[in-house]
Design an enzyme around this catalytic site. Structure first.
Site, PDB file in Angstrom:
ATOM      1  N   GLY A  11       0.868  -1.430   0.507  1.00  0.00           N
ATOM      2  CA  GLY A  11      -0.023   0.056  -0.100  1.00  0.00           C
ATOM      3  C   GLY A  11       0.810   1.222   0.539  1.00  0.00           C
ATOM      4  N   ARG A  72       0.826  -5.150  -4.591  1.00  0.00           N
ATOM      5  CA  ARG A  72       0.395  -6.409  -4.072  1.00  0.00           C
ATOM      6  C   ARG A  72       1.672  -7.543  -4.893  1.00  0.00           C
ATOM      7  NH1 ARG A  72      -0.518  -4.461   0.726  1.00  0.00           N
ATOM      8  NH2 ARG A  72      -2.335  -1.916   0.656  1.00  0.00           N
ATOM      9  N   ASP A 103       5.352  -5.109   6.250  1.00  0.00           N
ATOM     10  CA  ASP A 103       5.563  -6.097   6.736  1.00  0.00           C
ATOM     11  C   ASP A 103       5.749  -7.520   5.112  1.00  0.00           C
ATOM     12  OD1 ASP A 103       6.624  -6.061   9.213  1.00  0.00           O
ATOM     13  OD2 ASP A 103       4.330  -6.788   9.797  1.00  0.00           O
ATOM     14  N   THR A 125       3.984   1.649   5.387  1.00  0.00           N
ATOM     15  CA  THR A 125       2.998   1.661   5.806  1.00  0.00           C
ATOM     16  C   THR A 125       2.278   3.062   6.692  1.00  0.00           C
ATOM     17  OG1 THR A 125       1.026   0.556   6.822  1.00  0.00           O
ATOM     18  CG2 THR A 125       3.535   0.154   7.092  1.00  0.00           C
ATOM     19  N   ASP A 127      -0.039   1.984   8.543  1.00  0.00           N
ATOM     20  CA  ASP A 127      -0.163   0.553   9.725  1.00  0.00           C
ATOM     21  C   ASP A 127      -0.213   1.392  10.875  1.00  0.00           C
ATOM     22  OD1 ASP A 127      -2.655   0.387   7.947  1.00  0.00           O
ATOM     23  OD2 ASP A 127      -1.678  -1.767   7.336  1.00  0.00           O
ATOM     24  N   ASP A 129       2.730  -0.551  11.934  1.00  0.00           N
ATOM     25  CA  ASP A 129       1.873  -2.294  12.662  1.00  0.00           C
ATOM     26  C   ASP A 129       3.727  -3.028  11.898  1.00  0.00           C
ATOM     27  OD1 ASP A 129       2.355  -2.647   9.367  1.00  0.00           O
ATOM     28  OD2 ASP A 129       0.605  -3.631   9.459  1.00  0.00           O
ATOM     29  N   ARG A 171      -5.652  -2.520   8.750  1.00  0.00           N
ATOM     30  CA  ARG A 171      -5.752  -4.465   8.604  1.00  0.00           C
ATOM     31  C   ARG A 171      -5.501  -4.814   9.991  1.00  0.00           C
ATOM     32  NH1 ARG A 171      -3.812  -6.837   4.030  1.00  0.00           N
ATOM     33  NH2 ARG A 171      -2.845  -4.499   3.070  1.00  0.00           N
TER      34      ARG A 171
HETATM   35  O1  F6P Z   1      -1.730  -1.186   5.023  1.00  0.00           O
HETATM   36  C1  F6P Z   1      -2.220   0.041   4.430  1.00  0.00           C
HETATM   37  C2  F6P Z   1      -3.325  -0.295   3.796  1.00  0.00           C
HETATM   38  O2  F6P Z   1      -4.636   0.216   3.811  1.00  0.00           O
HETATM   39  C3  F6P Z   1      -4.813  -1.054   5.287  1.00  0.00           C
HETATM   40  O3  F6P Z   1      -4.892  -0.219   6.335  1.00  0.00           O
HETATM   41  C4  F6P Z   1      -5.319  -1.278   4.353  1.00  0.00           C
HETATM   42  O4  F6P Z   1      -6.568  -2.819   5.374  1.00  0.00           O
HETATM   43  C5  F6P Z   1      -5.172  -2.050   3.423  1.00  0.00           C
HETATM   44  O5  F6P Z   1      -3.542  -1.374   3.259  1.00  0.00           O
HETATM   45  C6  F6P Z   1      -5.969  -2.083   2.051  1.00  0.00           C
HETATM   46  O6  F6P Z   1      -5.683  -2.627   1.306  1.00  0.00           O
HETATM   47  P1  F6P Z   1      -5.300  -2.301  -0.174  1.00  0.00           P
HETATM   48  O7  F6P Z   1      -5.201  -0.809  -0.884  1.00  0.00           O
HETATM   49  O8  F6P Z   1      -5.087  -3.280  -1.261  1.00  0.00           O
HETATM   50  O9  F6P Z   1      -7.640  -2.635  -0.636  1.00  0.00           O
END
Ligand code: F6P
Length: 327
Positions: A11, A72, A103, A125, A127, A129, A171
């Site tokens: 992300g 991703r 991660d 990120t 998050d 985390d 997340r």
């Molecule tokens: O890891 C960052 C994040 O924004 C999380 O908070 C969220 O759950 C996820 O990515 C959403 O992912 P995507 O952009 O693949 O929908």
């Protein structure tokens, strides 16, 4: 090591551009050639990269997102593709790779390190985390976006005597909810790290309203509960008027805060320095206000990044004031 490369993965997070700029300009400062790989590991597998110069990164520092694009990439979990990527880098004579991501991105970098490609990862990120760093690039901006949204939602909730559920990202982690909830004075902060009871929340909300509160803010981390489902559940069981907002991607874009710009710039330069000094398989993160280069192995051993003490403080200043804990 004469040639380096940089990619952003997973992300996007505000401040990634500051990190890319810092990596590129630090590498050039030390007389190295630097390649920018597009779309993270997906682009790497397609050999999609360009040689960068100082002006390649002009004017990006105040923009969210990432100029290198991101992805991703599930294919990168396959060993065959990891070997292919290492081969592509070797063929170009690239002696070290800087990865900016979370991660999942570290896992890819770790595999490449094991295949003999030196890597250093920057934590990127929203998050916050990741093990091995106190801060991640993008978290502060996301938290500020949530705080500003809470302030707006509080105004309307207060005008209607409503409770407001605000679902935030993160997340499986509750750090955005916790930091933003504390900063904005939320009455309840629901995080995946601390189980809560919907029944106790309903009771507590009722008590608060009966005691004369006109509104309550419930910040709900996406990993703790589903904001809409929780809202329906509470509406069925109480007579409290509830408005629900899923903040979504508004938390991930936008101009990085000064803190994220400084963090990206600092860690970008530190990562290049670390690679040039022979580090590999390492995370360039922050620890107690200082840059720290720590191996992926050591980082993994560190305890969960959730700030329990801050959580206890938020309870003490929030719901516990009038209607008790909801755990
Ligand atoms: O890891 C960052 C994040 O924004 C999380 O908070 C969220 O759950 C996820 O990515 C959403 O992912 P995507 O952009 O693949 O929908």
């Amino acid at each position: 090591m004469d040639k380096l490369a940089v990619l952003t993965s997973g992300g996007d997070a505000p401040g990634m551009n500051a990190a890319v700029r810092s990596v590129v300009r630090t590498a050039l400062y030390w007389g190295k050639e630097i390649y920018g790989i597009y779309r993270g590991y997906a682009g790497l597998l397609e050999d999609d990269m360009i040689s960068m110069n100082s002006s390649s990164v002009s004017g990006i520092v105040l923009h969210g997102g990432t100029m290198l694009k991101t992805a991703r990439c599930k294919a990168f979990f396959e060993e065959e593709n990891q070997k292919k990527a290492a081969q592509i880098l070797r063929k170009r004579g690239i002696g070290g790779l800087i990865v900016i991501g979370g991660d999942g991105s570290i896992q890819g970098a770790e595999k490449l390190s094991r295949l003999g490609i030196p890597t250093v990862t920057l934590p990127g990120t929203i998050d916050n985390d990741m093990h091995g760093t106190d801060e991640t690039i993008g978290h502060d901006t996301a938290v500020n976006a949530v705080v500003s949204a809470v302030s707006r939602i509080r105004d309307t909730a207060s005008a209607h005597n409503r409770a407001a559920i605000i679902e935030v990202m993160g997340r499986f982690a509750g750090n955005i909810a916790l930091d933003a909830g504390l900063a904005s004075g939320a009455e309840y902060i629901l995080v995946p790290e601390v189980p809560f009871s919907r029944e106790k929340l309903a009771r507590s909300l009722k008590l608060q309203m009966e005691a004369g509160r006109t509104n309550s803010i419930i910040i709900c981390a996406e990993g703790a509960d589903d904001g809409r489902a929780l809202s329906e559940w509470l509406t069925e069981r109480t007579d409290i008027d509830i408005c629900t907002t899923i903040l979504g991607f508004i938390q991930r874009g936008g101009q990085p805060t000064a803190r994220d710009g400084i963090l990206g710039s600092t860690l970008g330069a530190a990562a290049v320095k670390a690679l040039l000094e022979g580090e590999t398989g390492a995370l360039a993160g922050m620890h107690r206000g200082e840059v720290r280069i720590i191996s992926y192995e050591e980082a993994k051993k560190e305890k969960e990044p959730f700030k329990q003490k801050l959580y206890e403080l938020s309870v003490m200043l929030g719901a516990a004031q009038s209607s008790g804990d909801i755990r």
